[in-house]
Write an enzyme that holds these catalytic residues in place. Structure first.
Site, PDB file in Angstrom:
ATOM      1  N   ASP A 202      -1.129 -10.022  -5.600  1.00  0.00           N
ATOM      2  CA  ASP A 202      -1.242 -10.805  -6.822  1.00  0.00           C
ATOM      3  C   ASP A 202       0.144 -11.277  -7.268  1.00  0.00           C
ATOM      4  OD1 ASP A 202      -2.973 -11.621  -9.145  1.00  0.00           O
ATOM      5  OD2 ASP A 202      -1.592 -10.296 -10.219  1.00  0.00           O
ATOM      6  N   GLU A 260       4.272  -0.748  10.430  1.00  0.00           N
ATOM      7  CA  GLU A 260       4.127   0.598  10.977  1.00  0.00           C
ATOM      8  C   GLU A 260       2.679   0.886  11.354  1.00  0.00           C
ATOM      9  OE1 GLU A 260       5.626   3.425   8.206  1.00  0.00           O
ATOM     10  OE2 GLU A 260       7.584   2.439   8.003  1.00  0.00           O
TER      11      GLU A 260
END
Length: 546
Positions: A202, A260
């Site tokens: 957002d 990751e």
């Protein structure tokens, strides 16, 4: 450079506003179990992922975009275990799940803010943006809130102002503080570990502010579009309060975290200040995978020229992050009403088809597949604080947030057994899912057929894109992934037209997509709101690369 296509390149992402999707508890508010119950429906649409608007704990001043606990599910939506069930069931159906992450600000009821406001020297004192009053006692500068008025609120606790870019109940976090950045990364790591496939970020250009708190300059050009004319926010150039260069460094840290994990994605919401450059900067390698802005969300007509201009503005190399296209979401008036085509259901279908064929991902908002118009609500029905603030010049966002109509003959469109938090208008009940299910030519069934066909054409997901000159009202381009190019032509107009770009460009007709057009020696005959798809016989024709 990535050589194998990623799932998000060309993905169709279905946005779910959980308050309004399906209520399974009888409290008039949709919930996580309701989303899980309807995952088969979503999967059958032919989309690749869902984006779920906020469901974490919140006092709901801005309906979830004011977070009071980033790691807890709000009881309105269910329990923590409901999230895991939703993730698992979505993944069983081949659907990725993106969470809405509201990182720029919290609720004023968040424990961090409760501590921060107590004094100027407590451990959380610098976690929010605090500033002394101007010499005359007024706010520190001229910054304005998106929701109206100054973006500074006086706090007697500290005898200082705090910054809020939205409601005063939504204080902005101070991302210049390394501890805040670490806390936000920990929040994201928590949800990634639970199985989230990524985040819709957002207002991700709002994280940092100008350290010197310098004034914004005035906006020399008149605001564009009726949506912006009622709000003084648009009379400033927001060069100091948002879009700061430090944003990029944090996005790189967030991208490193995401990388990751396998197959995760970052989708950013961009504001419109210097939008093309902002998009290129934010989607550069090592930052966002995808980003979208307001060009098409705010468009007040289905105009092929507007779409082409947006595509060309965001054109960039294939190894950069990609655009994401959207014409509807929870913040904007629904397309059929905004663009004046409520009586033209075919318009909504062709617009959605065109959107999903552009280079980039695309976001579909719940109800778009039904061609829902904007719900017309009385002031007494409004829940949106933005709408209440600017009524009657602007009627707010609730007209796009009303409950999903599932069954025409059941109370409240089958959304809830109780009175829902927003009413279901009769016009929406008539377009309910169970009605359209039985109609072969309904918007719902046409969207299903088209997205199912789109899956069979890899070029429409990951191919490069060349735009062709075409008559007014027609958007024409070729997508090519090196294996099977596809020529696309969309008539975004209420009158038929003939398109003649030559066989070398348009190629032989493809079928199975649900659009009925024909070609003869004079060219391709496109009816109103029609589309053509062809297989060019040779190399890609010259044109404008996007």
């Amino acid at each position: 450079m990535t050589t194998q296509p990623q799932w998000w390149q060309g993905a169709a992402i279905y946005q779910i506003y959980p308050r309004s999707f399906l209520d399974t508890t009888g409290n008039g508010v949709g919930d996580l179990a309701g989303i899980t119950r309807k995952l088969d429906y979503v999967a059958e649409l032919g989309v690749d992922a869902i984006w779920i608007s906020p469901f974490v704990q919140s006092p709901m001043k801005d309906y979830g975009y004011d977070v009071s606990d980033y790691r807890a599910v709000d009881p309105l939506f269910g329990q923590q275990g409901d999230v895991q069930v939703l993730f698992d069931e979505a993944h069983k159906r081949g659907l990725k799940v993106l969470m809405d992450q509201v990182l720029s600000h919290t609720s004023d009821q968040h424990p961090w803010f409760a501590e921060s406001k107590l004094s100027r020297d407590n451990p959380k004192a610098d976690w929010y943006v605090w500033a002394d009053a101007a010499p005359d006692g007024g706010p520190p500068n001229n910054w304005l809130s998106v929701f109206g008025g100054p973006s500074w609120q006086w706090s007697p606790w500290r005898s200082q102002y705090y910054l809020h870019n939205f409601l005063r109940e939504q204080p902005d976090l101070n991302f210049h503080n390394p501890d805040v950045q670490e806390a936000m990364l920990d929040v994201c790591r928590y949800w990634l570990d639970l199985g989230a496939d990524g985040f819709r970020l957002d207002v991700c250009a709002f994280y940092f502010h100008d350290r010197q708190l310098r004034d914004n300059p005035p906006e020399p050009e008149a605001p564009r579009g009726a949506h912006f004319q009622f709000n003084p926010y648009s009379h400033q150039r927001h060069t100091r309060d948002i879009g700061q260069p430090e944003n990029l460094g944090f996005l790189e840290r967030l991208r490193a975290l995401i990388d990751e994990y396998e197959d995760r994605v970052l989708l950013g919401e961009m504001h419109q200040e210097n939008y093309a450059q902002l998009h290129r900067d934010y989607t550069a390698p090592g930052r966002l995978h995808l980003a979208y802005g307001y060009d098409l969300l705010g468009a007040e007509t289905l105009d092929a020229g507007v779409v082409r201009a947006s595509v060309e503005k965001l054109g960039h190399a294939d190894d950069d992050g990609w655009p994401c296209w959207a014409m509807d979401n929870h913040d904007f008036t629904r397309t059929p009403t905004r663009c004046g085509v409520e009586d033209e259901p075919d318009a909504a279908v062709v617009a959605l088809a065109a959107l999903t064929c552009l280079r980039g991902a695309s976001c579909l908002y719940q109800g778009s597949e039904l061609a829902l118009p904007e719900a017309q609500l009385d002031f007494e029905d409004l829940q949106d604080p933005y709408g209440k603030e600017f009524w009657p010049a602007y009627k707010g966002r609730d007209g796009a947030r009303t409950p999903m109509p599932w069954k025409a003959e059941e109370p409240h469109g089958g959304f809830s057994e109780a009175d829902p938090w927003l009413p279901v208008p009769p016009a929406h009940a008539r377009l309910a899912v169970d009605v359209q299910d039985t109609q072969p030519g309904s918007p719902l069934n046409r969207v299903r057929a088209f997205l199912d066909w789109r899956r069979t054409e890899p070029a429409l997901r990951t191919g490069s894109m060349v735009i062709h000159d075409a008559p007014d009202g027609v958007l024409a381009f070729t997508r090519d992934d090196g294996r099977g190019p596809v020529f696309c032509a969309f008539n975004l107009a209420s009158e038929g037209t003939c398109l003649d770009l030559g066989h070398a460009v348009s190629g032989d007709a493809l079928d199975g997509h649900g659009f009925g057009c024909h070609a003869d020696d004079s060219g391709i005959h496109l009816p109103a709101w029609g589309a053509w798809f062809g297989r060019p016989p040779g190399a890609q024709a010259e044109g404008t690369r996007a």
